[in-house]
Design a protein around this motif. Structure first.
Motif, PDB file in Angstrom:
ATOM      1  N   PHE A   2      71.565 -85.552  51.353  1.00  0.00           N
ATOM      2  CA  PHE A   2      70.372 -86.061  50.594  1.00  0.00           C
ATOM      3  C   PHE A   2      70.214 -85.118  49.257  1.00  0.00           C
ATOM      4  N   GLU A   3      69.720 -85.834  48.401  1.00  0.00           N
ATOM      5  CA  GLU A   3      69.361 -85.248  46.943  1.00  0.00           C
ATOM      6  C   GLU A   3      67.879 -84.810  47.218  1.00  0.00           C
ATOM      7  N   ALA A   4      67.337 -83.680  47.190  1.00  0.00           N
ATOM      8  CA  ALA A   4      66.217 -83.176  47.613  1.00  0.00           C
ATOM      9  C   ALA A   4      65.432 -82.381  46.593  1.00  0.00           C
ATOM     10  N   SER A   5      63.846 -82.703  46.301  1.00  0.00           N
ATOM     11  CA  SER A   5      63.252 -81.684  45.499  1.00  0.00           C
ATOM     12  C   SER A   5      61.926 -81.748  46.116  1.00  0.00           C
ATOM     13  N   CYS A   6      61.201 -80.865  45.583  1.00  0.00           N
ATOM     14  CA  CYS A   6      59.823 -80.598  46.118  1.00  0.00           C
ATOM     15  C   CYS A   6      58.623 -81.034  44.869  1.00  0.00           C
ATOM     16  N   ILE A   7      58.257 -82.204  45.287  1.00  0.00           N
ATOM     17  CA  ILE A   7      57.451 -82.731  44.083  1.00  0.00           C
ATOM     18  C   ILE A   7      55.981 -82.305  44.234  1.00  0.00           C
ATOM     19  N   GLN A   8      55.410 -81.645  45.011  1.00  0.00           N
ATOM     20  CA  GLN A   8      54.176 -81.207  45.106  1.00  0.00           C
ATOM     21  C   GLN A   8      54.291 -79.764  46.218  1.00  0.00           C
ATOM     22  N   ASP A   9      53.829 -78.729  45.597  1.00  0.00           N
ATOM     23  CA  ASP A   9      53.964 -77.432  46.240  1.00  0.00           C
ATOM     24  C   ASP A   9      52.660 -76.869  46.855  1.00  0.00           C
ATOM     25  N   ARG A  10      51.605 -77.179  46.367  1.00  0.00           N
ATOM     26  CA  ARG A  10      50.445 -76.533  47.154  1.00  0.00           C
ATOM     27  C   ARG A  10      49.192 -77.820  46.951  1.00  0.00           C
ATOM     28  N   LEU A  11      49.084 -78.504  47.973  1.00  0.00           N
ATOM     29  CA  LEU A  11      48.121 -79.451  47.987  1.00  0.00           C
ATOM     30  C   LEU A  11      46.869 -79.089  48.500  1.00  0.00           C
ATOM     31  N   GLY A  12      46.866 -77.940  49.582  1.00  0.00           N
ATOM     32  CA  GLY A  12      45.671 -77.612  50.094  1.00  0.00           C
ATOM     33  C   GLY A  12      44.947 -76.412  49.199  1.00  0.00           C
ATOM     34  N   ARG A  13      43.556 -76.508  49.440  1.00  0.00           N
ATOM     35  CA  ARG A  13      42.735 -75.287  48.657  1.00  0.00           C
ATOM     36  C   ARG A  13      42.747 -74.163  49.498  1.00  0.00           C
ATOM     37  N   MET A  14      43.316 -73.892  50.797  1.00  0.00           N
ATOM     38  CA  MET A  14      43.325 -72.874  51.446  1.00  0.00           C
ATOM     39  C   MET A  14      44.731 -72.187  51.610  1.00  0.00           C
ATOM     40  N   LYS A  15      45.075 -71.078  51.271  1.00  0.00           N
ATOM     41  CA  LYS A  15      46.257 -70.514  51.209  1.00  0.00           C
ATOM     42  C   LYS A  15      46.993 -70.425  52.453  1.00  0.00           C
ATOM     43  N   SER A  16      46.316 -70.328  53.623  1.00  0.00           N
ATOM     44  CA  SER A  16      46.674 -70.397  54.993  1.00  0.00           C
ATOM     45  C   SER A  16      46.906 -71.798  55.640  1.00  0.00           C
ATOM     46  N   ALA A  17      46.506 -72.865  54.811  1.00  0.00           N
ATOM     47  CA  ALA A  17      46.748 -74.493  55.259  1.00  0.00           C
ATOM     48  C   ALA A  17      46.997 -75.152  54.125  1.00  0.00           C
ATOM     49  N   THR A  18      48.350 -74.779  53.332  1.00  0.00           N
ATOM     50  CA  THR A  18      48.534 -75.740  52.320  1.00  0.00           C
ATOM     51  C   THR A  18      49.695 -76.457  52.744  1.00  0.00           C
ATOM     52  N   ILE A  19      49.794 -77.609  52.075  1.00  0.00           N
ATOM     53  CA  ILE A  19      51.002 -78.628  52.404  1.00  0.00           C
ATOM     54  C   ILE A  19      51.913 -78.769  51.072  1.00  0.00           C
ATOM     55  N   PHE A  20      53.103 -78.897  51.412  1.00  0.00           N
ATOM     56  CA  PHE A  20      53.893 -79.141  50.326  1.00  0.00           C
ATOM     57  C   PHE A  20      54.684 -80.371  50.638  1.00  0.00           C
ATOM     58  N   VAL A  21      55.075 -81.109  49.498  1.00  0.00           N
ATOM     59  CA  VAL A  21      55.895 -82.442  49.610  1.00  0.00           C
ATOM     60  C   VAL A  21      57.045 -82.284  49.325  1.00  0.00           C
ATOM     61  N   VAL A  22      58.112 -83.052  50.055  1.00  0.00           N
ATOM     62  CA  VAL A  22      59.642 -83.285  49.599  1.00  0.00           C
ATOM     63  C   VAL A  22      59.969 -84.589  49.513  1.00  0.00           C
ATOM     64  N   ARG A  23      60.475 -84.922  48.322  1.00  0.00           N
ATOM     65  CA  ARG A  23      61.204 -86.248  48.164  1.00  0.00           C
ATOM     66  C   ARG A  23      62.793 -86.122  48.262  1.00  0.00           C
ATOM     67  N   ALA A  24      63.173 -86.915  49.087  1.00  0.00           N
ATOM     68  CA  ALA A  24      64.668 -86.827  49.501  1.00  0.00           C
ATOM     69  C   ALA A  24      65.366 -88.097  49.579  1.00  0.00           C
ATOM     70  N   VAL A  25      66.437 -88.235  48.500  1.00  0.00           N
ATOM     71  CA  VAL A  25      66.991 -89.570  48.497  1.00  0.00           C
ATOM     72  C   VAL A  25      68.257 -89.451  49.466  1.00  0.00           C
ATOM     73  N   LYS A  26      68.667 -90.350  50.124  1.00  0.00           N
ATOM     74  CA  LYS A  26      69.966 -90.265  50.974  1.00  0.00           C
ATOM     75  C   LYS A  26      70.963 -90.856  50.166  1.00  0.00           C
ATOM     76  N   GLN A  27      72.023 -89.928  49.770  1.00  0.00           N
ATOM     77  CA  GLN A  27      73.442 -90.521  49.022  1.00  0.00           C
ATOM     78  C   GLN A  27      74.073 -91.502  49.648  1.00  0.00           C
ATOM     79  N   ALA A  28      74.443 -92.539  49.025  1.00  0.00           N
ATOM     80  CA  ALA A  28      75.356 -93.582  49.377  1.00  0.00           C
ATOM     81  C   ALA A  28      76.464 -93.076  49.919  1.00  0.00           C
ATOM     82  N   GLN A  29      77.067 -93.558  51.028  1.00  0.00           N
ATOM     83  CA  GLN A  29      78.197 -93.286  51.628  1.00  0.00           C
ATOM     84  C   GLN A  29      79.488 -93.606  50.620  1.00  0.00           C
ATOM     85  N   ALA A  30      80.419 -92.850  50.528  1.00  0.00           N
ATOM     86  CA  ALA A  30      81.424 -93.302  49.675  1.00  0.00           C
ATOM     87  C   ALA A  30      82.580 -94.366  50.289  1.00  0.00           C
TER      88      ALA A  30
END
Length: 255
Positions: free
Chosen positions: A227-255
């Motif tokens: 996959f080609e992956a990147s983090c598109i959102q790194d800190r969604l939560g307002r509490m440092k002990s319970a914050t979410i990050f979001v990864v977007r990953a695209v599956k590469q076409a097979q050769a």
């Protein structure tokens, strides 16, 4: 094999705490790049609101969850919004059946890390994605406060899990949140789509399983699996002990 502990928790939780549709839709449209896809998978559909939003972007949506009561709630939401292109299935993402595959878009927000074995879930999501397809995965971010969060969660589940004691915990944290926000001159610490602070606290501290990850290890996992992956959102939560990050990953076409 169904994870019965998690099923029991969300059988009770989601029917009582359906998120706000308009706020959920606004967030998802900000997050999802694609505006039209063929087949979408809502992996851990819970309340069903995300399935409804996906059904407005996709030709068909497959919604799976291990909680039968959540699935019933999700079906009610599909009927409420008149969405007939969603099919619902009772599945544990750790043992997702092989026929669930070739999806153009896979949405799994705040679900994988709640399983006993999140890596099984993530590998199944990768397998279920079609070449050229995209996975949106939201996970709890590992910080130095994560052990504190886990300690509070284990204490609450073990010692404060009767209805009366649980209400005390939820009301205490809700009151503390309100007080701290007022003293700091901040808005109330509640997700825009959530119905109450108590509901948010319940979902923080009472699920039977929760695992935290670093962004780098999840990006590396996807990249090692084609996959080609990147983090598109790194800190969604307002509490440092319970914050979410979001990864977007695209599956590469097979050769």
């Amino acid at each position: 094999m169904i994870d019965l502990d998690t099923k029991e928790f969300y059988d009770e939780f989601w029917p009582k705490h359906v998120p706000i549709y308009e706020k959920t839709k606004a967030y998802m449209l900000e997050t999802i790049t694609e505006r039209q896809v063929g087949r979408a998978l809502d992996a851990g559909c819970g309340h069903g609101i995300c399935s409804v939003v996906l059904s407005e972007l996709a030709d068909t949506v497959t919604a799976v969850d291990l909680s039968t009561d959540s699935l019933a709630t999700a079906r009610e939401q599909a009927a409420r919004f008149g969405r007939g292109n969603i099919s619902f299935h009772h599945q544990d993402l750790q043992t997702l059946a092989p026929e669930f595959r070739a999806f153009d878009l896979v949405w799994c927000w705040g679900v994988a890390m709640m399983a006993p074995d999140p890596m099984k879930v993530m590998h199944n999501l990768m397998r279920a994605t079609a070449p050229g397809g995209t996975v949106y995965l939201g996970l709890y971010l590992k910080t130095w406060l994560s052990p504190v969060h886990q300690g509070v969660r284990h204490f609450c589940r073990r010692f404060m899990n009767t209805p009366r004691r649980k209400k005390l915990v939820l009301d205490f944290f809700a009151g503390l949140t309100n007080l701290v926000c007022r003293l700091r001159g901040q808005e109330i610490n509640r997700r825009d789509d959530n119905v109450s602070i108590q509901a948010q606290v319940d979902d923080w501290y009472y699920p039977p399983y929760k695992t935290f990850y670093s962004i780098e290890e999840i990006l590396d996992l996807f990249r090692r699996n084609g996959f080609e992956a990147s983090c598109i959102q790194d800190r969604l939560g307002r509490m440092k002990s319970a914050t979410i990050f979001v990864v977007r990953a695209v599956k590469q076409a097979q050769a």
